[in-house]
Design an enzyme around this catalytic site. Sequence first.
Site, PDB file in Angstrom:
ATOM      1  N   ARG A  59     -45.165  -0.740  65.862  1.00  0.00           N
ATOM      2  CA  ARG A  59     -46.604  -0.487  65.993  1.00  0.00           C
ATOM      3  C   ARG A  59     -47.014   0.763  65.186  1.00  0.00           C
ATOM      4  O   ARG A  59     -48.047   0.793  64.536  1.00  0.00           O
ATOM      5  CB  ARG A  59     -46.944  -0.319  67.469  1.00  0.00           C
ATOM      6  CG  ARG A  59     -48.240   0.368  67.781  1.00  0.00           C
ATOM      7  CD  ARG A  59     -49.399  -0.583  67.971  1.00  0.00           C
ATOM      8  NE  ARG A  59     -50.587   0.147  68.386  1.00  0.00           N
ATOM      9  CZ  ARG A  59     -51.823  -0.230  68.087  1.00  0.00           C
ATOM     10  NH1 ARG A  59     -52.034  -1.307  67.380  1.00  0.00           N
ATOM     11  NH2 ARG A  59     -52.842   0.477  68.487  1.00  0.00           N
ATOM     12  N   HIS A  63     -49.788   0.953  62.240  1.00  0.00           N
ATOM     13  CA  HIS A  63     -50.882   1.930  62.351  1.00  0.00           C
ATOM     14  C   HIS A  63     -50.910   2.822  61.095  1.00  0.00           C
ATOM     15  O   HIS A  63     -51.969   3.054  60.498  1.00  0.00           O
ATOM     16  CB  HIS A  63     -50.639   2.757  63.615  1.00  0.00           C
ATOM     17  CG  HIS A  63     -51.703   3.757  63.933  1.00  0.00           C
ATOM     18  ND1 HIS A  63     -52.315   3.818  65.159  1.00  0.00           N
ATOM     19  CD2 HIS A  63     -52.253   4.749  63.215  1.00  0.00           C
ATOM     20  CE1 HIS A  63     -53.202   4.787  65.165  1.00  0.00           C
ATOM     21  NE2 HIS A  63     -53.178   5.381  64.001  1.00  0.00           N
ATOM     22  N   ASP A  64     -49.746   3.287  60.693  1.00  0.00           N
ATOM     23  CA  ASP A  64     -49.663   4.152  59.508  1.00  0.00           C
ATOM     24  C   ASP A  64     -50.225   3.441  58.279  1.00  0.00           C
ATOM     25  O   ASP A  64     -51.065   3.981  57.563  1.00  0.00           O
ATOM     26  CB  ASP A  64     -48.199   4.558  59.270  1.00  0.00           C
ATOM     27  CG  ASP A  64     -48.074   5.548  58.117  1.00  0.00           C
ATOM     28  OD1 ASP A  64     -49.031   6.326  57.911  1.00  0.00           O
ATOM     29  OD2 ASP A  64     -47.031   5.545  57.432  1.00  0.00           O
ATOM     30  N   GLY A  69     -53.034   3.987  53.810  1.00  0.00           N
ATOM     31  CA  GLY A  69     -51.781   3.449  53.288  1.00  0.00           C
ATOM     32  C   GLY A  69     -50.584   3.985  54.070  1.00  0.00           C
ATOM     33  O   GLY A  69     -50.724   4.864  54.927  1.00  0.00           O
ATOM     34  N   SER A  73     -49.287   9.398  57.644  1.00  0.00           N
ATOM     35  CA  SER A  73     -50.411  10.168  58.198  1.00  0.00           C
ATOM     36  C   SER A  73     -50.395  10.104  59.727  1.00  0.00           C
ATOM     37  O   SER A  73     -50.871  11.012  60.397  1.00  0.00           O
ATOM     38  CB  SER A  73     -51.752   9.657  57.651  1.00  0.00           C
ATOM     39  OG  SER A  73     -51.901   8.265  57.889  1.00  0.00           O
ATOM     40  N   ASN A  91     -54.432   5.680  70.464  1.00  0.00           N
ATOM     41  CA  ASN A  91     -53.080   6.267  70.453  1.00  0.00           C
ATOM     42  C   ASN A  91     -52.295   5.965  71.725  1.00  0.00           C
ATOM     43  O   ASN A  91     -51.163   6.406  71.861  1.00  0.00           O
ATOM     44  CB  ASN A  91     -53.146   7.781  70.208  1.00  0.00           C
ATOM     45  CG  ASN A  91     -53.518   8.558  71.472  1.00  0.00           C
ATOM     46  OD1 ASN A  91     -53.974   7.980  72.459  1.00  0.00           O
ATOM     47  ND2 ASN A  91     -53.313   9.854  71.431  1.00  0.00           N
ATOM     48  N   PRO A 158     -57.907  -2.374  63.330  1.00  0.00           N
ATOM     49  CA  PRO A 158     -58.526  -3.548  63.951  1.00  0.00           C
ATOM     50  C   PRO A 158     -58.434  -3.426  65.472  1.00  0.00           C
ATOM     51  O   PRO A 158     -57.452  -2.919  65.992  1.00  0.00           O
ATOM     52  CB  PRO A 158     -57.671  -4.713  63.436  1.00  0.00           C
ATOM     53  CG  PRO A 158     -56.385  -4.108  62.988  1.00  0.00           C
ATOM     54  CD  PRO A 158     -56.688  -2.697  62.569  1.00  0.00           C
ATOM     55  N   HIS A 188     -46.442  -8.885  67.882  1.00  0.00           N
ATOM     56  CA  HIS A 188     -46.736  -8.864  69.321  1.00  0.00           C
ATOM     57  C   HIS A 188     -45.743  -9.687  70.146  1.00  0.00           C
ATOM     58  O   HIS A 188     -45.983  -9.951  71.312  1.00  0.00           O
ATOM     59  CB  HIS A 188     -48.176  -9.336  69.568  1.00  0.00           C
ATOM     60  CG  HIS A 188     -49.191  -8.350  69.092  1.00  0.00           C
ATOM     61  ND1 HIS A 188     -50.530  -8.628  68.929  1.00  0.00           N
ATOM     62  CD2 HIS A 188     -49.053  -7.052  68.719  1.00  0.00           C
ATOM     63  CE1 HIS A 188     -51.167  -7.559  68.502  1.00  0.00           C
ATOM     64  NE2 HIS A 188     -50.298  -6.591  68.353  1.00  0.00           N
ATOM     65  N   ASP A 241     -44.942 -10.390  75.829  1.00  0.00           N
ATOM     66  CA  ASP A 241     -44.482 -11.729  76.201  1.00  0.00           C
ATOM     67  C   ASP A 241     -43.280 -11.565  77.133  1.00  0.00           C
ATOM     68  O   ASP A 241     -42.738 -10.468  77.257  1.00  0.00           O
ATOM     69  CB  ASP A 241     -44.294 -12.623  74.960  1.00  0.00           C
ATOM     70  CG  ASP A 241     -42.955 -12.535  74.255  1.00  0.00           C
ATOM     71  OD1 ASP A 241     -41.960 -12.098  74.855  1.00  0.00           O
ATOM     72  OD2 ASP A 241     -42.897 -12.947  73.087  1.00  0.00           O
ATOM     73  N   ASP A 248     -38.774 -12.880  68.678  1.00  0.00           N
ATOM     74  CA  ASP A 248     -38.650 -14.327  68.474  1.00  0.00           C
ATOM     75  C   ASP A 248     -40.045 -14.923  68.271  1.00  0.00           C
ATOM     76  O   ASP A 248     -41.023 -14.185  68.139  1.00  0.00           O
ATOM     77  CB  ASP A 248     -37.930 -14.962  69.676  1.00  0.00           C
ATOM     78  CG  ASP A 248     -38.642 -14.678  70.994  1.00  0.00           C
ATOM     79  OD1 ASP A 248     -39.837 -14.308  70.971  1.00  0.00           O
ATOM     80  OD2 ASP A 248     -38.015 -14.827  72.057  1.00  0.00           O
TER      81      ASP A 248
END
Length: 316
Positions: A59, A63-64, A69, A73, A91, A158, A188, A241, A248
Site C-alpha cells: 500500500r 501511495h508513493d 511519482g 515522498s 494515512n 483515489p 486488495h 479477504d 491470490d
Amino acid sequence: MVVIVALLSSLLIFSVIPPGNALSLNYYDKTCPDTDLIVTNAVKNAVMKDKTVPAAILRMHFHDCFIRGCDASVLLNSVGKNTAEKDGPPNVSLHAFHVIDDAKKELESLCPGVVSCADILALAARDAVVLSGGPNWYVPKGRKDGRTSKASETIQMPAPTFNISQLQQSFSQRGLSMDDLVALSGGHTIGFSHCSSFRNRIHNFNSTHDIDPSMHPSFAESLKSICPHNNKVKNAGANMDPSSTTFDNTYYKLILQGKSLFSSDQALLTSPQTKDLVSKFASSQEAFSKAFVKSMIKMSSITGGQEVRKDCKVVN
Ligand code: HEM
Ligand SMILES: *[C@@H]1O[C@H](CO)[C@@H](O)[C@H](O)[C@H]1NC(C)=O
Ligand SMILES: *[C@@H]1O[C@H](CO)[C@@H](O)[C@H](O)[C@H]1NC(C)=O
Ligand SMILES: *[C@@H]1O[C@H](CO)[C@@H](O)[C@H](O)[C@H]1NC(C)=O
C-alpha cells in the site's frame, strides 16, 4: 538564422537534460550489487515478527507512486510548518516505515549514498508480494528521491468511494490503463481496512437504500456488526479477504459475489471491459499474476525524484 537558432537550442536541450530517470535491472550491479538481497532480508525479518507488514508495504508503494511519482515522498517526516504526506488524511493504513529504514541503514553502511529510498520501497513491495505467496519479478531500479512531501497532496489519491469514471481518470492521469486498474486493484487480496473506508456502503448509502444494493446482504450485515453506526472501537475494520495474508485471486471471486469492501472494488463490474477482466482473473490465478506483474512494473516506473537521500525520513 531562425533555423540555426532552433537547431542550436534543440542541441542544447539534448545535451543539458539527461535521458530522464531511465530505470534498469542492473542499475546497482557495480555500485551496490547486494541491494536486492539486503532489502529482501529486511522485509523477511519484519514479516516474521508482524504479519501485517506485506500489506502495509504494498500500500505504501502504491501511495508513493500516485503522488509525485515513486520518489519516496511518502517516507518523509513533517518538518516545521510543512505537514508531510504521512500525516495527511488517507494515512490510516500507513505503517511499517521501520522496514524501509532498516534496509536503508544496512545499505548505507555498505554503499553510502548510492541506493535511493524510492528503489528500496519498490523492491520491498515486490518482496511483500512474494512473501505472501504471490508472483516474483525483477524490479527495474534507478529511481531518485524527491524533496517535497505535502499532506495537502494526498487528496490526489483515489478514494474508496470512487466510481469507475473517477478511477479511470485517476489512473490515466498517471499513464495507467483500465487493464492496469483491474490488475493493480488485486493488491486488495491482502491486508486490512478500517470501517471509515467502506462506511458509505453500509450506513445511509443513499436516500432510498441504507445498504449498497450491490453488496451481498449477509456480508453487509456482518460488516455492520463490526462497524456499527456509532462505532466507538478504535481501529475497527475488516480484512480485505478471508485469506488476507495470502496473495491470490480470491479478491476477484469476492467482487463477483458482492463481497468486496470498497465501492471502488465493486465499481470494476460497472464497465464491460473491466468486468470481463475481473471474471478472467477470478477464474485464472495465472492470468492475474501475469497481469499484476506487468502493471506493477508500469506503476513503479512513474519516476519523479532528484536525489539519493541519506535518511529516508529527511531530505539531504
Ligand atoms: C484503485 C484504487 C484504490 C483505492 C481507492 C484504494 C483504497 C484503499 C483503502 C481505502 C484502503 C484501506 C485503508 C484503511 O482503511 O486502512 C486500502 C488498503 C490497501 N490497498 Fe488500496 N486502493 C486502491 C488501489 C490499490 C493498489 C493499486 C494497491 C497496490 C497494488 C493497493 C494496495 C492496498 C493494500 C495492500 C491495502 C491494505 C493495507 C494494509 O493492510 O495495511 N491498493 N486501499
Ligand atoms: C497520521 O496523521 C496524524 C496527524 O495528522 C499523525 O498523528 C499520525 O501519526 C499519522 N499516522 C501515521 C501512521 O503516520
Ligand atoms: C462518477 O461520479 C462523478 C462525480 O460524482 C459523476 O459526475 C459521474 O457521472 C459518475 N460516473 C458514473 C459512471 O457513475
Ligand atoms: C440508490 O442506489 C441504488 C443502487 O445504486 C439506485 O438504484 C437508486 O436509484 C439510488 N437512489 C437514489 C435516490 O439515488
